[in-house]
Design a protein around this motif. Structure first.
Motif, short mmCIF file in Angstrom:
data_model
loop_
_atom_site.label_atom_id
_atom_site.label_comp_id
_atom_site.label_asym_id
_atom_site.label_seq_id
_atom_site.Cartn_x
_atom_site.Cartn_y
_atom_site.Cartn_z
N GLY A 26 41.44 33.76 40.93
CA GLY A 26 40.13 34.00 40.32
C GLY A 26 39.49 35.28 40.82
N THR A 30 38.52 38.29 38.38
CA THR A 30 37.13 38.69 38.18
C THR A 30 36.77 40.02 38.81
OG1 THR A 30 36.43 37.39 40.09
CG2 THR A 30 36.31 36.33 37.93
N THR A 31 37.50 40.45 39.83
CA THR A 31 37.13 41.72 40.47
C THR A 31 38.06 42.87 40.13
OG1 THR A 31 38.38 41.16 42.45
CG2 THR A 31 36.05 40.58 42.42
N LEU A 34 39.12 41.91 34.83
CA LEU A 34 38.11 41.77 33.79
C LEU A 34 37.04 42.87 33.78
CD1 LEU A 34 37.60 37.92 33.62
CD2 LEU A 34 38.86 39.39 32.07
#
Length: 115
Positions: A26, A30-31, A34
């Motif tokens: 994750g 996310t870092t 995305l």
């Protein structure tokens, strides 16, 4: 009975494994992926990551996300080499693995203090 460093090593191994298994994908998504794929302005994404690194809790999060997987990986490498019956003595191999993880974690902490 002689005291051992194994409980500390196993706790760091377990924490690093948990971080890699549950939180790691994750965090990468996310870092790393995305924001760069979805952002119209990459400068804003860079500024948001800079703001994360400016906050003390953000620095602690980044340190945990680097240090714990390091200890997990090098503990696994150490025991893998031990299972292969490497003819090296235990102490230099432990110093190489655990010392390497400690040194790289300290370098990461020093770098985070400079940011």
């Amino acid at each position: 009975m002689r005291r051992s460093h194994e409980p500390v090593a196993w706790s760091l191994f377990g924490a690093g494994g948990m971080l890699l298994a549950f939180i790691g994908p994750g965090l990468v998504l996310t870092t790393a992926l995305l924001p760069w794929l979805a952002a119209d302005d990459p400068q804003a994404t860079h500024a948001a990551i800079g703001a994360l690194l400016a906050h003390p809790l953000g620095k602690l999060l980044v340190l945990a996300c680097v240090a714990l997987p390091l200890f997990h990986t090098l503990h696994r490498i150490y025991h893998g080499l031990h299972d292969l019956h490497l003819p090296a003595p235990r102490l230099p191999l432990q110093l190489l693995c655990y010392g390497g993880a400690t040194l790289l974690s300290a370098v990461t902490g020093w770098w985070l203090l400079q940011v």
